[in-house]
Design a protein around this motif. Structure first.
Motif, PDB file in Angstrom:
ATOM      1  N   THR A  25      11.908  73.465  94.954  1.00  0.00           N
ATOM      2  CA  THR A  25      12.658  72.022  94.628  1.00  0.00           C
ATOM      3  C   THR A  25      12.415  71.092  96.633  1.00  0.00           C
ATOM      4  OG1 THR A  25      14.310  72.288  93.368  1.00  0.00           O
ATOM      5  CG2 THR A  25      15.205  70.949  94.715  1.00  0.00           C
ATOM      6  N   TRP A  26      12.517  72.298  96.929  1.00  0.00           N
ATOM      7  CA  TRP A  26      12.476  72.530  99.292  1.00  0.00           C
ATOM      8  C   TRP A  26      11.015  71.510  98.326  1.00  0.00           C
ATOM      9  CZ3 TRP A  26      15.633  71.125 102.033  1.00  0.00           C
ATOM     10  CH2 TRP A  26      16.920  70.869 101.328  1.00  0.00           C
ATOM     11  N   LYS A  27       9.737  71.871  98.327  1.00  0.00           N
ATOM     12  CA  LYS A  27       8.569  71.753  98.670  1.00  0.00           C
ATOM     13  C   LYS A  27       8.527  70.376  98.158  1.00  0.00           C
ATOM     14  CE  LYS A  27       3.681  72.841  97.313  1.00  0.00           C
ATOM     15  NZ  LYS A  27       2.951  74.036  97.153  1.00  0.00           N
ATOM     16  N   ILE A  28       8.860  69.995  97.111  1.00  0.00           N
ATOM     17  CA  ILE A  28       8.471  68.836  96.478  1.00  0.00           C
ATOM     18  C   ILE A  28       9.333  67.068  96.972  1.00  0.00           C
ATOM     19  CG2 ILE A  28       9.506  67.311  94.651  1.00  0.00           C
ATOM     20  CD1 ILE A  28       9.223  69.463  92.046  1.00  0.00           C
ATOM     21  N   LEU A  29      11.173  68.577  97.925  1.00  0.00           N
ATOM     22  CA  LEU A  29      11.759  67.180  98.671  1.00  0.00           C
ATOM     23  C   LEU A  29      10.402  67.278  99.963  1.00  0.00           C
ATOM     24  CD1 LEU A  29      15.036  68.759  97.923  1.00  0.00           C
ATOM     25  CD2 LEU A  29      14.327  66.102  97.512  1.00  0.00           C
ATOM     26  N   SER A  30      10.362  67.656 100.688  1.00  0.00           N
ATOM     27  CA  SER A  30       8.823  68.062 101.157  1.00  0.00           C
ATOM     28  C   SER A  30       8.021  67.302 101.267  1.00  0.00           C
ATOM     29  CB  SER A  30       8.943  68.850 102.414  1.00  0.00           C
ATOM     30  OG  SER A  30       9.615  70.037 102.262  1.00  0.00           O
ATOM     31  N   PHE A  31       7.696  67.377 101.202  1.00  0.00           N
ATOM     32  CA  PHE A  31       5.868  65.702 100.383  1.00  0.00           C
ATOM     33  C   PHE A  31       6.735  64.960  99.866  1.00  0.00           C
ATOM     34  CE2 PHE A  31       3.369  69.455  99.536  1.00  0.00           C
ATOM     35  CZ  PHE A  31       3.201  69.878 101.027  1.00  0.00           C
ATOM     36  N   VAL A  32       7.734  64.244  98.931  1.00  0.00           N
ATOM     37  CA  VAL A  32       8.632  63.159  98.707  1.00  0.00           C
ATOM     38  C   VAL A  32       9.309  62.411  99.649  1.00  0.00           C
ATOM     39  CG1 VAL A  32       9.777  62.227  96.934  1.00  0.00           C
ATOM     40  CG2 VAL A  32       8.236  64.198  96.235  1.00  0.00           C
ATOM     41  N   VAL A  33      10.289  63.596 100.012  1.00  0.00           N
ATOM     42  CA  VAL A  33      10.732  62.903 101.425  1.00  0.00           C
ATOM     43  C   VAL A  33      10.311  62.960 103.293  1.00  0.00           C
ATOM     44  CG1 VAL A  33      13.431  62.690 101.906  1.00  0.00           C
ATOM     45  CG2 VAL A  33      13.387  62.931  99.992  1.00  0.00           C
ATOM     46  N   ALA A  34      11.020  63.979 103.051  1.00  0.00           N
ATOM     47  CA  ALA A  34      10.162  64.368 104.418  1.00  0.00           C
ATOM     48  C   ALA A  34       9.027  63.334 105.123  1.00  0.00           C
ATOM     49  CB  ALA A  34      10.280  65.635 104.896  1.00  0.00           C
TER      50      ALA A  34
END
Length: 109
Positions: free
Chosen positions: A35-44
């Protein structure tokens, strides 16, 4: 002697339940990492890109005019010369931005 047997059985049961809980937590940890990996690429990363674009565009529209020099008595006090260069300019001196005690360089009034 029976009490020792009951205590050992209780310890074995608790260690089994702890290992089951740890394996469940590890499975949950793997999902959280995804989840954090996806959030890093999609949001951050897009957020950083938008901030960089905003900074670049503001810098392009920014007028590069020098601020007016006001000789305040509490600023640019030199009690001793700097040990480099001519002794008046700071180590990372920028003549366009940093004023000397008597004004900006190259602006004779």
């Amino acid at each position: 002697m029976a009490a020792v047997g009951r205590i050992s059985q209780a310890l074995v049961k608790s260690s089994l339940t702890q290992s089951r809980q740890l394996s469940a937590a590890a499975a949950h940890g793997e999902q959280a990492a995804k989840t954090w990996k996806i959030l890093s690429f999609v949001v951050a990363l897009p957020g950083v890109g938008v901030c960089m674009l905003n900074t670049f565009l503001k810098e392009q529209s920014h007028g590069h005019e020098q601020a007016e020099f006001t000789p305040y008595s509490h600023l640019r006090i030199r009690t001793k010369r700097f040990p480099w260069g001519d002794g008046v300019k700071s180590l990372f001196h920028n003549p366009h931005v940093n004023a000397l005690p008597d004004g900006y360089e190259g602006h004779e009034e």
